[in-house]
Design an enzyme around this catalytic site. Structure first.
Site, PDB file in Angstrom:
ATOM      1  N   GLU A 170      -5.630  -5.085  10.201  1.00  0.00           N
ATOM      2  CA  GLU A 170      -4.621  -3.387  10.884  1.00  0.00           C
ATOM      3  C   GLU A 170      -5.073  -3.055  12.143  1.00  0.00           C
ATOM      4  O   GLU A 170      -5.690  -1.694  11.966  1.00  0.00           O
ATOM      5  CB  GLU A 170      -4.745  -2.817   9.703  1.00  0.00           C
ATOM      6  CG  GLU A 170      -5.219  -3.719   7.468  1.00  0.00           C
ATOM      7  CD  GLU A 170      -4.041  -2.379   7.163  1.00  0.00           C
ATOM      8  OE1 GLU A 170      -2.747  -2.150   6.597  1.00  0.00           O
ATOM      9  OE2 GLU A 170      -4.584  -1.380   7.141  1.00  0.00           O
ATOM     10  N   GLY A 229       2.142   2.297  10.811  1.00  0.00           N
ATOM     11  CA  GLY A 229       3.227   3.322  10.583  1.00  0.00           C
ATOM     12  C   GLY A 229       3.555   4.034  11.926  1.00  0.00           C
ATOM     13  O   GLY A 229       4.667   5.160  12.009  1.00  0.00           O
ATOM     14  N   SER A 251       3.159  -1.768  10.585  1.00  0.00           N
ATOM     15  CA  SER A 251       4.198  -2.461  10.652  1.00  0.00           C
ATOM     16  C   SER A 251       4.800  -3.372  10.285  1.00  0.00           C
ATOM     17  O   SER A 251       6.134  -4.274  11.060  1.00  0.00           O
ATOM     18  CB  SER A 251       4.574  -1.538  12.529  1.00  0.00           C
ATOM     19  OG  SER A 251       4.592  -0.365  12.280  1.00  0.00           O
ATOM     20  N   GLU A 265      -7.186   4.742   7.015  1.00  0.00           N
ATOM     21  CA  GLU A 265      -6.855   5.895   7.311  1.00  0.00           C
ATOM     22  C   GLU A 265      -7.778   6.819   6.459  1.00  0.00           C
ATOM     23  O   GLU A 265      -8.425   8.414   6.549  1.00  0.00           O
ATOM     24  CB  GLU A 265      -5.259   5.981   6.572  1.00  0.00           C
ATOM     25  CG  GLU A 265      -4.085   6.197   7.031  1.00  0.00           C
ATOM     26  CD  GLU A 265      -3.211   5.121   6.427  1.00  0.00           C
ATOM     27  OE1 GLU A 265      -2.790   5.811   5.326  1.00  0.00           O
ATOM     28  OE2 GLU A 265      -2.426   5.216   7.147  1.00  0.00           O
ATOM     29  N   HIS A 286      -9.414   0.805   4.951  1.00  0.00           N
ATOM     30  CA  HIS A 286      -8.306   1.895   4.965  1.00  0.00           C
ATOM     31  C   HIS A 286      -8.409   2.715   6.674  1.00  0.00           C
ATOM     32  O   HIS A 286      -9.899   3.030   6.154  1.00  0.00           O
ATOM     33  CB  HIS A 286      -7.199   1.554   4.194  1.00  0.00           C
ATOM     34  CG  HIS A 286      -6.044   2.295   5.019  1.00  0.00           C
ATOM     35  ND1 HIS A 286      -5.155   2.887   6.046  1.00  0.00           N
ATOM     36  CD2 HIS A 286      -4.685   1.367   4.720  1.00  0.00           C
ATOM     37  CE1 HIS A 286      -4.362   2.946   6.406  1.00  0.00           C
ATOM     38  NE2 HIS A 286      -3.876   1.509   5.994  1.00  0.00           N
ATOM     39  N   LYS A 298       0.252   4.236  -0.762  1.00  0.00           N
ATOM     40  CA  LYS A 298      -0.462   5.453  -0.494  1.00  0.00           C
ATOM     41  C   LYS A 298      -0.154   6.799  -0.792  1.00  0.00           C
ATOM     42  O   LYS A 298      -0.175   6.582  -2.549  1.00  0.00           O
ATOM     43  CB  LYS A 298       0.404   5.724   2.033  1.00  0.00           C
ATOM     44  CG  LYS A 298      -0.321   4.184   2.660  1.00  0.00           C
ATOM     45  CD  LYS A 298      -0.213   4.430   4.439  1.00  0.00           C
ATOM     46  CE  LYS A 298      -0.315   3.543   4.756  1.00  0.00           C
ATOM     47  NZ  LYS A 298      -0.178   3.484   5.993  1.00  0.00           N
ATOM     48  N   ASN A 307       1.116  -1.276   0.036  1.00  0.00           N
ATOM     49  CA  ASN A 307       0.052   0.050   0.027  1.00  0.00           C
ATOM     50  C   ASN A 307       0.972   1.107  -0.087  1.00  0.00           C
ATOM     51  O   ASN A 307       1.463   1.535   1.503  1.00  0.00           O
ATOM     52  CB  ASN A 307      -0.985  -0.141   1.023  1.00  0.00           C
ATOM     53  CG  ASN A 307      -2.020   1.062   1.416  1.00  0.00           C
ATOM     54  OD1 ASN A 307      -2.050   1.961   0.767  1.00  0.00           O
ATOM     55  ND2 ASN A 307      -2.261   1.299   2.569  1.00  0.00           N
TER      56      ASN A 307
HETATM   57  C1  PEP Z   1      -0.747   0.258   5.818  1.00  0.00           C
HETATM   58  O1  PEP Z   1      -1.202   1.874   6.027  1.00  0.00           O
HETATM   59  O2  PEP Z   1      -2.408  -0.326   5.136  1.00  0.00           O
HETATM   60  C2  PEP Z   1       0.253  -0.485   6.355  1.00  0.00           C
HETATM   61  C3  PEP Z   1       0.059  -1.877   7.163  1.00  0.00           C
HETATM   62  O3  PEP Z   1       0.940   0.263   7.051  1.00  0.00           O
HETATM   63  P1  PEP Z   1       2.837   0.378   7.078  1.00  0.00           P
HETATM   64  O4  PEP Z   1       2.720  -1.343   6.879  1.00  0.00           O
HETATM   65  O5  PEP Z   1       3.175   1.650   7.284  1.00  0.00           O
HETATM   66  O6  PEP Z   1       2.001   0.612   9.496  1.00  0.00           O
END
Ligand code: PEP
Length: 245
Positions: A162, A168, A208, A92, A90, A7, A5
């Protein structure tokens, strides 16, 4: 599956460079590989990766079919680029763009109607986990946006658990926390659609996940891969994660 992803990162030229690196390196992956790119990359990157094992996802689509919705991109438009998947729900998008369960239900239906496979994200925020409410939050997210689907439609759904506190932040869920939640999610799918459908549903972990911890997370029986944010922006890291699956 291992899905990236990106982003809101990478200019078109940077995105093409990263997709080219993946094209050269991902030859016979042991799992499905998908990259989620910004809308403006989709057509170019999908063309570049045509005929390779790397498939392309949008990171969003509109909750309307077409018309006077300035700045929006419909599921049909996404599909017309050659993208096969669409990341939806997601955290976000839920937090910053106020996407409600009802809006997400529409997006999922429109994605499916246009032959896009949704990668549907669910997960609790830190306060909810601290209050021990993670299971009820995740159950409500499924009931609110995807448990309305028929079993036939469900066959095209990939889920991504998630935990928002892990996205992040560098705070990965422990393999035990991931397994516990994934098993719970699978039990909910089994209750709704039966054991066979539940067993066949791909449930990704995201938050992460990186080149160092991916193998440990993926070793859990109910963790079928990862949705990778930050670590999908560098080809060597993303390739290591694909190898770990
Ligand atoms: C995501 O935004 O889907 C995600 C898992 O981000 P990160 O791996 O940076 O935590």
């Amino acid at each position: 599956m291992v899905a990236g992803n990106w982003k809101m990162n990478k200019t078109l030229q940077e995105g093409v460079a990263l997709a080219t690196e993946l094209k050269q390196s991902v030859k016979n992956p042991k799992c499905a590989v998908v990259i989620g790119t910004p809308f403006i990359h989709l057509a170019t990157v999908a063309e570049l990766l045509k005929g390779t094992p790397v498939k392309v996802a949008a990171e969003n689509c509109a909750d309307k079919v077409s018309g006077a919705y300035t700045g929006e991109v419909s599921a049909a438009m996404v599909a017309s680029t050659g993208a096969e998947y669409c990341i939806l729900g997601h955290s976000e998008r839920r937090a910053y763009y106020h996407e409600t369960p009802e809006i997400l239900r529409e997006k999922v239906l429109l994605a499916l109607e246009n032959n896009l496979k949704p990668i549907f994200c669910i997960g609790e925020v830190k306060e909810e986990r601290e209050a021990g409410k993670q299971n009820e939050v995740v159950k409500a997210q499924l009931e609110g946006s995807v448990f309305n689907l028929s079993a036939e439609q469900w066959a095209n759904i990939t889920l991504a658990y998630e935990p928002v506190w892990a996205i992040g932040t560098g705070l990965t869920a422990t393999p035990e926390q991931a397994q516990e939640m994934h098993a719970y999610i699978r039990s909910l799918i089994a209750e709704k659609y039966g054991n066979e459908v539940a067993d066949n549903t791909t449930i990704l972990y995201g938050g992460s996940c990186n080149a160092k911890n991916a193998a440990e997370l993926f070793a859990n029986p109910d963790v079928d891969g990862g949705l990778i944010g930050g670590a999908s922006l560098k080809a060597p890291d993303f390739l290591t994660i694909i190898e770990a699956r």
